[in-house]
Design a protein around this motif. Structure first.
Motif, PDB file in Angstrom:
ATOM      1  N   GLY A 208       0.811  -1.211   0.000  1.00  0.00           N
ATOM      2  CA  GLY A 208       0.000   0.000   0.000  1.00  0.00           C
ATOM      3  C   GLY A 208       0.847   1.265   0.000  1.00  0.00           C
ATOM      4  N   LEU A 209       1.900   1.269   0.810  1.00  0.00           N
ATOM      5  CA  LEU A 209       2.815   2.416   0.839  1.00  0.00           C
ATOM      6  C   LEU A 209       3.490   2.611  -0.517  1.00  0.00           C
ATOM      7  CD1 LEU A 209       4.541   1.837   4.319  1.00  0.00           C
ATOM      8  CD2 LEU A 209       2.831   3.575   3.772  1.00  0.00           C
ATOM      9  N   ILE A 210       3.885   1.493  -1.157  1.00  0.00           N
ATOM     10  CA  ILE A 210       4.522   1.569  -2.474  1.00  0.00           C
ATOM     11  C   ILE A 210       3.524   2.058  -3.524  1.00  0.00           C
ATOM     12  CG2 ILE A 210       5.500   0.151  -4.353  1.00  0.00           C
ATOM     13  CD1 ILE A 210       6.793  -1.574  -2.072  1.00  0.00           C
ATOM     14  N   GLY A 211       2.310   1.498  -3.486  1.00  0.00           N
ATOM     15  CA  GLY A 211       1.286   1.881  -4.458  1.00  0.00           C
ATOM     16  C   GLY A 211       0.921   3.348  -4.397  1.00  0.00           C
ATOM     17  N   LYS A 212       0.904   3.910  -3.191  1.00  0.00           N
ATOM     18  CA  LYS A 212       0.574   5.334  -3.012  1.00  0.00           C
ATOM     19  C   LYS A 212       1.809   6.236  -3.071  1.00  0.00           C
ATOM     20  CE  LYS A 212      -2.806   6.982  -2.289  1.00  0.00           C
ATOM     21  NZ  LYS A 212      -3.741   7.559  -3.275  1.00  0.00           N
ATOM     22  N   ASN A 213       2.991   5.624  -3.201  1.00  0.00           N
ATOM     23  CA  ASN A 213       4.263   6.357  -3.177  1.00  0.00           C
ATOM     24  C   ASN A 213       4.412   7.157  -1.880  1.00  0.00           C
ATOM     25  OD1 ASN A 213       6.771   6.910  -4.424  1.00  0.00           O
ATOM     26  ND2 ASN A 213       6.065   8.943  -5.022  1.00  0.00           N
ATOM     27  N   ILE A 214       4.052   6.517  -0.768  1.00  0.00           N
ATOM     28  CA  ILE A 214       4.229   7.126   0.553  1.00  0.00           C
ATOM     29  C   ILE A 214       5.616   6.753   1.067  1.00  0.00           C
ATOM     30  CG2 ILE A 214       3.409   7.192   2.942  1.00  0.00           C
ATOM     31  CD1 ILE A 214       0.618   6.433   1.879  1.00  0.00           C
ATOM     32  N   ALA A 215       6.432   7.745   1.382  1.00  0.00           N
ATOM     33  CA  ALA A 215       7.776   7.484   1.903  1.00  0.00           C
ATOM     34  C   ALA A 215       7.664   6.722   3.223  1.00  0.00           C
ATOM     35  CB  ALA A 215       8.533   8.790   2.107  1.00  0.00           C
ATOM     36  N   PRO A 216       8.375   5.599   3.379  1.00  0.00           N
ATOM     37  CA  PRO A 216       8.206   4.758   4.573  1.00  0.00           C
ATOM     38  C   PRO A 216       8.612   5.434   5.877  1.00  0.00           C
ATOM     39  CG  PRO A 216      10.091   4.023   3.287  1.00  0.00           C
ATOM     40  CD  PRO A 216       9.366   5.029   2.452  1.00  0.00           C
ATOM     41  N   GLY A 217       9.537   6.403   5.802  1.00  0.00           N
ATOM     42  CA  GLY A 217       9.988   7.078   7.015  1.00  0.00           C
ATOM     43  C   GLY A 217       9.350   8.430   7.234  1.00  0.00           C
ATOM     44  N   LEU A 218       8.264   8.692   6.524  1.00  0.00           N
ATOM     45  CA  LEU A 218       7.635  10.020   6.569  1.00  0.00           C
ATOM     46  C   LEU A 218       7.157  10.403   7.965  1.00  0.00           C
ATOM     47  CD1 LEU A 218       6.641  12.483   4.989  1.00  0.00           C
ATOM     48  CD2 LEU A 218       4.563  11.211   4.423  1.00  0.00           C
ATOM     49  N   ARG A 219       6.656   9.410   8.712  1.00  0.00           N
ATOM     50  CA  ARG A 219       6.029   9.729  10.003  1.00  0.00           C
ATOM     51  C   ARG A 219       6.809   9.196  11.201  1.00  0.00           C
ATOM     52  NH1 ARG A 219       2.182   9.151   6.126  1.00  0.00           N
ATOM     53  NH2 ARG A 219       0.725  10.886   5.949  1.00  0.00           N
ATOM     54  N   ARG A 220       8.131   9.066  11.044  1.00  0.00           N
ATOM     55  CA  ARG A 220       8.965   8.666  12.180  1.00  0.00           C
ATOM     56  C   ARG A 220      10.124   9.633  12.305  1.00  0.00           C
ATOM     57  NH1 ARG A 220      13.299   4.013  11.609  1.00  0.00           N
ATOM     58  NH2 ARG A 220      14.466   5.635  12.700  1.00  0.00           N
ATOM     59  N   SER A 221      10.845   9.546  13.384  1.00  0.00           N
ATOM     60  CA  SER A 221      11.987  10.435  13.605  1.00  0.00           C
ATOM     61  C   SER A 221      13.293   9.661  13.462  1.00  0.00           C
ATOM     62  CB  SER A 221      11.906  11.075  14.991  1.00  0.00           C
ATOM     63  OG  SER A 221      11.913  10.075  16.000  1.00  0.00           O
ATOM     64  N   PHE A 222      14.391  10.402  13.341  1.00  0.00           N
ATOM     65  CA  PHE A 222      15.713   9.819  13.147  1.00  0.00           C
ATOM     66  C   PHE A 222      16.693  10.499  14.090  1.00  0.00           C
ATOM     67  CE2 PHE A 222      13.254   9.729   9.276  1.00  0.00           C
ATOM     68  CZ  PHE A 222      13.313   8.391   8.907  1.00  0.00           C
ATOM     69  N   VAL A 223      17.696   9.753  14.536  1.00  0.00           N
ATOM     70  CA  VAL A 223      18.631  10.274  15.528  1.00  0.00           C
ATOM     71  C   VAL A 223      19.345  11.527  15.026  1.00  0.00           C
ATOM     72  CG1 VAL A 223      20.625   8.855  14.830  1.00  0.00           C
ATOM     73  CG2 VAL A 223      20.376   9.563  17.229  1.00  0.00           C
ATOM     74  N   SER A 224      19.631  11.601  13.727  1.00  0.00           N
ATOM     75  CA  SER A 224      20.382  12.757  13.185  1.00  0.00           C
ATOM     76  C   SER A 224      19.537  14.022  13.076  1.00  0.00           C
ATOM     77  CB  SER A 224      20.992  12.404  11.822  1.00  0.00           C
ATOM     78  OG  SER A 224      20.042  11.855  10.949  1.00  0.00           O
ATOM     79  N   GLU A 225      18.234  13.917  13.370  1.00  0.00           N
ATOM     80  CA  GLU A 225      17.402  15.127  13.402  1.00  0.00           C
ATOM     81  C   GLU A 225      17.805  16.040  14.560  1.00  0.00           C
ATOM     82  OE1 GLU A 225      13.139  15.045  12.420  1.00  0.00           O
ATOM     83  OE2 GLU A 225      13.359  12.878  12.274  1.00  0.00           O
ATOM     84  N   ASP A 226      18.460  15.467  15.562  1.00  0.00           N
ATOM     85  CA  ASP A 226      18.891  16.259  16.719  1.00  0.00           C
ATOM     86  C   ASP A 226      20.307  16.808  16.545  1.00  0.00           C
ATOM     87  OD1 ASP A 226      16.511  15.814  18.110  1.00  0.00           O
ATOM     88  OD2 ASP A 226      17.231  13.907  18.923  1.00  0.00           O
ATOM     89  N   TRP A 227      20.965  16.462  15.441  1.00  0.00           N
ATOM     90  CA  TRP A 227      22.336  16.922  15.234  1.00  0.00           C
ATOM     91  C   TRP A 227      22.361  18.386  14.792  1.00  0.00           C
ATOM     92  CZ3 TRP A 227      24.943  12.479  11.924  1.00  0.00           C
ATOM     93  CH2 TRP A 227      24.895  11.283  12.665  1.00  0.00           C
TER      94      TRP A 227
END
Length: 375
Positions: A208-227
């Motif tokens: 479903g994510l692929i079919g809609k072209n929804i980025a898999p990490g769109l709604r999560r955070s990443f450690v480097s966001e705090d850098w």
């Protein structure tokens, strides 16, 4: 700033990760066992973390050198300008692994690398003690045949953790591997898709994510966001672009399973992933599965029969799948299993067969491919 970047992946799907990077516009890509290397800047770190479906992590490669002694490891690590990425208050967490190397004590290697990094930081910041109460920097020392690779993880929790799956079935399929199964099949939303052993719904949700072209990490955070060296505005911009890239295609992916409890989890996962209106889950044993559609795809990860006494039941399930294939000669079937006699039970040799790992378990992805003529 330009970085040497590494997208790590499960053995067997490195080429799929490389194809993803090419589709995102990256060049000079090098594929190795368990990883794909490429170059990029801060924006590329954000972009690949948010967009890669089959990678486990995105790492910054700091250095690679030979070390046969602890002194060589210390000096090689100390020579790196860690301060270009790690701030004065950065919290440094060291992990490690060693394979076929003279420096086989991982704990000693971790300790030496930490001391060397601190010495390099002293050189820049002119102080002896660091508070380490700031953003997290996970440094990995990987040694393979005496070659040391030092990296910093930009992802944090593995990229398979999309944020939609809090609960999983008894034998969960990683989201990254499920996405790889869909991408390998070359499925697109104009083709009807079924998963008759859907469990907690990972394959239908990833499709479903692929079919809609929804980025898999769109709604999560990443450690480097705090850098501090990656501006918040970069992450905001990449997320805005990802939101704008979602298409307006309409389709339904069908998942079924005989376990009603796990289907409840599948529906919850689809809601959290934002694809609930593109997925349909129903309680149905595979023996009762039927469809009048002329063309469709089956992508599935059925039980493997790993437990004692399950083999007879699993062979019967695979025979049922084989009958389904026989009754739908224009369908394409894609089946991941570790069972060594799958083709015998299915009663047909696969058109393609790909070796993949589900966790540490060696599996094969059996592909029965028919040209798609119509929906």
């Amino acid at each position: 700033m330009r970085y040497d970047l590494i997208a790590t992946s499960t053995f067997g799907i490195e080429a799929i990760t490389a194809s993803e990077l090419k589709a995102l516009g990256y060049k000079d890509i090098n594929t190795e066992n368990g990883r794909v290397t490429f170059k990029g800047n801060e924006r590329d770190i954000a972009r690949t973390n948010i967009w890669l479906r089959t990678a486990d992590r995105v790492l910054i490669k700091m250095a690679e050198f030979k070390a046969e002694s602890f002194e060589e490891l210390f000096q090689g690590t100390k020579a790196i300008d860690w301060w270009k990425i790690i701030p004065e208050n950065g919290k440094m967490h060291i992990t490690g692994k060693s394979v076929k190397s003279k420096l086989f004590s991982v704990s000693d290697c971790q300790s030496i690398v930490k001391k060397a990094v601190v010495e390099a930081m002293k050189r820049k910041y002119k102080r002896d003690v660091f508070t380490e109460d700031g953003p997290i920097y996970k440094i990995e020392v990987g040694i393979l045949k005496d070659i040391v690779t030092l990296t910093i993880d930009t992802s944090g929790p593995g990229l398979h953790k999309r944020g939609y799956r809090e609960n999983a079935g008894e034998a969960p399929l990683k989201e990254t591997l499920a996405a790889a199964l869909v991408l390998i099949s070359k499925w697109n939303p104009d083709i009807l898709l079924y998963d008759p052993f859907c469990g907690s719904g990972t394959i239908p949700v990833e499709a479903g994510l692929i079919g809609k072209n929804i980025a898999p990490g769109l709604r999560r955070s990443f450690v480097s966001e705090d850098w501090p060296n990656i501006k918040k505005s970069i992450w905001q911009e990449v997320r805005r672009e990802a939101e704008a890239a979602i298409n307006d295609k309409e389709f339904v992916i069908y998942g079924s399973d005989m376990d009603g409890k796990v289907l409840k989890t599948a529906r919850q996962n689809a809601i959290k992933a934002g694809v609930e209106q593109y997925t349909n889950f129903q309680k149905l044993p595979v023996e009762e599965f039927s469809s009048r559609k002329r063309v469709a795809y089956i992508i599935t990860n059925p039980p493997y029969g790993e437990r004692l006494g399950e083999e007879k039941q699993v062979r019967k399930l695979y025979e049922t799948l084989g009958n389904l294939y026989k009754n739908h000669p224009e369908w394409s079937f894609f089946v991941l299993t570790s069972y060594y006699e799958f083709e015998k039970c299915f009663r047909k040799k696969a058109d393609k067969n790909r070796k993949l790992y589900n966790g540490r378990l060696l599996c094969y992805y059996y592909q029965y491919i028919n040209p798609v003529k119509e929906k």
